[in-house]
Design a protein around this motif. Structure first.
Motif, PDB file in Angstrom:
ATOM      1  N   ASP A  51      41.937  48.371  35.081  1.00 23.93           N
ATOM      2  CA  ASP A  51      43.336  48.064  34.786  1.00 23.93           C
ATOM      3  C   ASP A  51      43.952  47.174  35.859  1.00 23.93           C
ATOM      4  O   ASP A  51      44.705  46.246  35.557  1.00 23.93           O
ATOM      5  CB  ASP A  51      44.156  49.350  34.630  1.00 23.93           C
ATOM      6  N   ARG A  52      43.624  47.431  37.121  1.00 27.76           N
ATOM      7  CA  ARG A  52      44.135  46.601  38.220  1.00 27.76           C
ATOM      8  C   ARG A  52      43.572  45.180  38.151  1.00 27.76           C
ATOM      9  O   ARG A  52      44.275  44.215  38.425  1.00 27.76           O
ATOM     10  CB  ARG A  52      43.800  47.229  39.562  1.00 27.76           C
ATOM     11  N   ILE A  53      42.305  45.080  37.814  1.00 25.74           N
ATOM     12  CA  ILE A  53      41.688  43.759  37.694  1.00 25.74           C
ATOM     13  C   ILE A  53      42.361  42.971  36.574  1.00 25.74           C
ATOM     14  O   ILE A  53      42.682  41.795  36.736  1.00 25.74           O
ATOM     15  CB  ILE A  53      40.174  43.882  37.440  1.00 25.74           C
ATOM     16  N   ARG A  54      42.585  43.628  35.435  1.00 27.82           N
ATOM     17  CA  ARG A  54      43.260  42.962  34.312  1.00 27.82           C
ATOM     18  C   ARG A  54      44.675  42.546  34.694  1.00 27.82           C
ATOM     19  O   ARG A  54      45.115  41.465  34.341  1.00 27.82           O
ATOM     20  CB  ARG A  54      43.314  43.892  33.105  1.00 27.82           C
ATOM     21  N   ALA A  55      45.396  43.416  35.404  1.00 24.05           N
ATOM     22  CA  ALA A  55      46.771  43.110  35.807  1.00 24.05           C
ATOM     23  C   ALA A  55      46.809  41.893  36.731  1.00 24.05           C
ATOM     24  O   ALA A  55      47.762  41.119  36.707  1.00 24.05           O
ATOM     25  CB  ALA A  55      47.398  44.320  36.490  1.00 24.05           C
ATOM     26  N   ALA A  56      45.764  41.726  37.520  1.00 24.95           N
ATOM     27  CA  ALA A  56      45.687  40.576  38.427  1.00 24.95           C
ATOM     28  C   ALA A  56      45.240  39.315  37.695  1.00 24.95           C
ATOM     29  O   ALA A  56      45.267  38.223  38.260  1.00 24.95           O
ATOM     30  CB  ALA A  56      44.733  40.883  39.572  1.00 24.95           C
ATOM     31  N   GLY A  57      44.816  39.468  36.447  1.00 24.43           N
ATOM     32  CA  GLY A  57      44.382  38.315  35.662  1.00 24.43           C
ATOM     33  C   GLY A  57      42.957  37.891  35.953  1.00 24.43           C
ATOM     34  O   GLY A  57      42.537  36.804  35.560  1.00 24.43           O
ATOM     35  N   ALA A  58      42.194  38.720  36.628  1.00 19.51           N
ATOM     36  CA  ALA A  58      40.811  38.382  36.960  1.00 19.51           C
ATOM     37  C   ALA A  58      39.881  38.793  35.823  1.00 19.51           C
ATOM     38  O   ALA A  58      40.183  39.675  35.045  1.00 19.51           O
ATOM     39  CB  ALA A  58      40.394  39.080  38.245  1.00 19.51           C
ATOM     40  N   GLU A  59      38.747  38.146  35.745  1.00 14.82           N
ATOM     41  CA  GLU A  59      37.722  38.436  34.741  1.00 14.82           C
ATOM     42  C   GLU A  59      36.393  38.627  35.455  1.00 14.82           C
ATOM     43  O   GLU A  59      36.206  38.141  36.570  1.00 14.82           O
ATOM     44  CB  GLU A  59      37.601  37.272  33.755  1.00 14.82           C
ATOM     45  N   PRO A  60      35.445  39.305  34.821  1.00 15.47           N
ATOM     46  CA  PRO A  60      34.118  39.435  35.432  1.00 15.47           C
ATOM     47  C   PRO A  60      33.478  38.061  35.627  1.00 15.47           C
ATOM     48  O   PRO A  60      33.741  37.138  34.852  1.00 15.47           O
ATOM     49  CB  PRO A  60      33.324  40.243  34.408  1.00 15.47           C
ATOM     50  N   LEU A  61      32.682  37.932  36.663  1.00 17.61           N
ATOM     51  CA  LEU A  61      32.008  36.675  36.941  1.00 17.61           C
ATOM     52  C   LEU A  61      30.808  36.547  36.015  1.00 17.61           C
ATOM     53  O   LEU A  61      29.876  37.343  36.079  1.00 17.61           O
ATOM     54  CB  LEU A  61      31.554  36.627  38.404  1.00 17.61           C
ATOM     55  N   THR A  62      30.844  35.556  35.131  1.00 19.92           N
ATOM     56  CA  THR A  62      29.716  35.311  34.236  1.00 19.92           C
ATOM     57  C   THR A  62      28.716  34.408  34.940  1.00 19.92           C
ATOM     58  O   THR A  62      29.030  33.770  35.952  1.00 19.92           O
ATOM     59  CB  THR A  62      30.178  34.624  32.942  1.00 19.92           C
ATOM     60  N   LEU A  63      27.517  34.331  34.385  1.00 16.04           N
ATOM     61  CA  LEU A  63      26.509  33.455  34.972  1.00 16.04           C
ATOM     62  C   LEU A  63      26.968  31.998  34.914  1.00 16.04           C
ATOM     63  O   LEU A  63      26.787  31.246  35.861  1.00 16.04           O
ATOM     64  CB  LEU A  63      25.168  33.627  34.270  1.00 16.04           C
ATOM     65  N   LYS A  64      27.612  31.615  33.818  1.00 15.47           N
ATOM     66  CA  LYS A  64      28.107  30.242  33.694  1.00 15.47           C
ATOM     67  C   LYS A  64      29.153  29.947  34.773  1.00 15.47           C
ATOM     68  O   LYS A  64      29.121  28.900  35.412  1.00 15.47           O
ATOM     69  CB  LYS A  64      28.702  29.997  32.320  1.00 15.47           C
ATOM     70  N   ALA A  65      30.076  30.893  35.006  1.00 12.83           N
ATOM     71  CA  ALA A  65      31.094  30.695  36.046  1.00 12.83           C
ATOM     72  C   ALA A  65      30.446  30.612  37.426  1.00 12.83           C
ATOM     73  O   ALA A  65      30.857  29.806  38.264  1.00 12.83           O
ATOM     74  CB  ALA A  65      32.120  31.816  35.999  1.00 12.83           C
ATOM     75  N   ALA A  66      29.413  31.423  37.656  1.00  3.99           N
ATOM     76  CA  ALA A  66      28.707  31.367  38.935  1.00  3.99           C
ATOM     77  C   ALA A  66      27.995  30.026  39.102  1.00  3.99           C
ATOM     78  O   ALA A  66      28.001  29.435  40.185  1.00  3.99           O
ATOM     79  CB  ALA A  66      27.706  32.519  39.031  1.00  3.99           C
ATOM     80  N   CYS A  67      27.382  29.522  38.030  1.00  7.50           N
ATOM     81  CA  CYS A  67      26.719  28.212  38.083  1.00  7.50           C
ATOM     82  C   CYS A  67      27.741  27.111  38.352  1.00  7.50           C
ATOM     83  O   CYS A  67      27.495  26.205  39.157  1.00  7.50           O
ATOM     84  CB  CYS A  67      25.977  27.939  36.778  1.00  7.50           C
ATOM     85  N   ASP A  68      28.884  27.187  37.682  1.00  3.88           N
ATOM     86  CA  ASP A  68      29.941  26.195  37.920  1.00  3.88           C
ATOM     87  C   ASP A  68      30.401  26.224  39.368  1.00  3.88           C
ATOM     88  O   ASP A  68      30.595  25.180  39.995  1.00  3.88           O
ATOM     89  CB  ASP A  68      31.133  26.442  36.991  1.00  3.88           C
ATOM     90  N   ARG A  69      30.572  27.434  39.891  1.00  7.24           N
ATOM     91  CA  ARG A  69      31.018  27.566  41.284  1.00  7.24           C
ATOM     92  C   ARG A  69      29.977  26.976  42.226  1.00  7.24           C
ATOM     93  O   ARG A  69      30.303  26.255  43.166  1.00  7.24           O
ATOM     94  CB  ARG A  69      31.265  29.037  41.606  1.00  7.24           C
ATOM     95  N   TRP A  70      28.692  27.273  41.971  1.00 12.97           N
ATOM     96  CA  TRP A  70      27.628  26.730  42.805  1.00 12.97           C
ATOM     97  C   TRP A  70      27.595  25.215  42.709  1.00 12.97           C
ATOM     98  O   TRP A  70      27.470  24.514  43.706  1.00 12.97           O
ATOM     99  CB  TRP A  70      26.282  27.327  42.373  1.00 12.97           C
ATOM    100  N   TRP A  71      27.712  24.712  41.480  1.00 12.77           N
ATOM    101  CA  TRP A  71      27.658  23.270  41.247  1.00 12.77           C
ATOM    102  C   TRP A  71      28.772  22.552  42.005  1.00 12.77           C
ATOM    103  O   TRP A  71      28.554  21.500  42.594  1.00 12.77           O
ATOM    104  CB  TRP A  71      27.771  22.996  39.753  1.00 12.77           C
ATOM    105  N   ASN A  72      29.966  23.145  41.994  1.00 15.59           N
ATOM    106  CA  ASN A  72      31.106  22.523  42.681  1.00 15.59           C
ATOM    107  C   ASN A  72      31.028  22.683  44.192  1.00 15.59           C
ATOM    108  O   ASN A  72      31.574  21.877  44.927  1.00 15.59           O
ATOM    109  CB  ASN A  72      32.417  23.109  42.158  1.00 15.59           C
ATOM    110  N   THR A  73      30.344  23.712  44.670  1.00 15.31           N
ATOM    111  CA  THR A  73      30.209  23.934  46.103  1.00 15.31           C
ATOM    112  C   THR A  73      29.140  23.021  46.705  1.00 15.31           C
ATOM    113  O   THR A  73      29.294  22.533  47.817  1.00 15.31           O
ATOM    114  CB  THR A  73      29.837  25.406  46.387  1.00 15.31           C
TER     115      THR A  73
END
Length: 102
Positions: A51-73
């Protein structure tokens, strides 16, 4: 109830999901009824966390999001990883996206 006792452990373990979040671990208890009560308490705590995570607007880290983060880093020209990982990553992202859509 999602408790189990691994073959080589005297303790009961719990493993459950709330939405896409997984919670697991040892109860460090030997009695099944005590372990079930422990798991119920963990579920209440886990629901508060989700519930706290949802209230903060955060979502679980998907593999695609992790790949995007790595790609941009580590952009292609200055990647610190050896080999040709930057060439394989787009193919991996396409495969993961296709699997998520099924």
């Amino acid at each position: 109830m999602s408790i189990y006792r691994p073959k080589r452990s005297p303790f009961w373990h719990y493993d459950f999901r709330i939405d896409r979040y997984r919670f697991s671990g040892s109860t460090k208890l030997r009695n099944e009824d005590d372990a079930a009560r422990f798991e119920e308490a963990r579920k209440v705590d886990a629901q508060i966390i989700v519930d706290r995570i949802r209230a903060a607007g955060a979502e679980p880290l998907t593999l695609k999001a992790a790949c995007d983060r790595w790609w941009n880093t580590y952009p292609v020209g200055r990647s610190k990883s050896p080999g040709y990982g930057h060439l394989k990553l787009p193919h991996l992202m396409i495969a993961v996206s296709a699997a998520e859509q099924q």
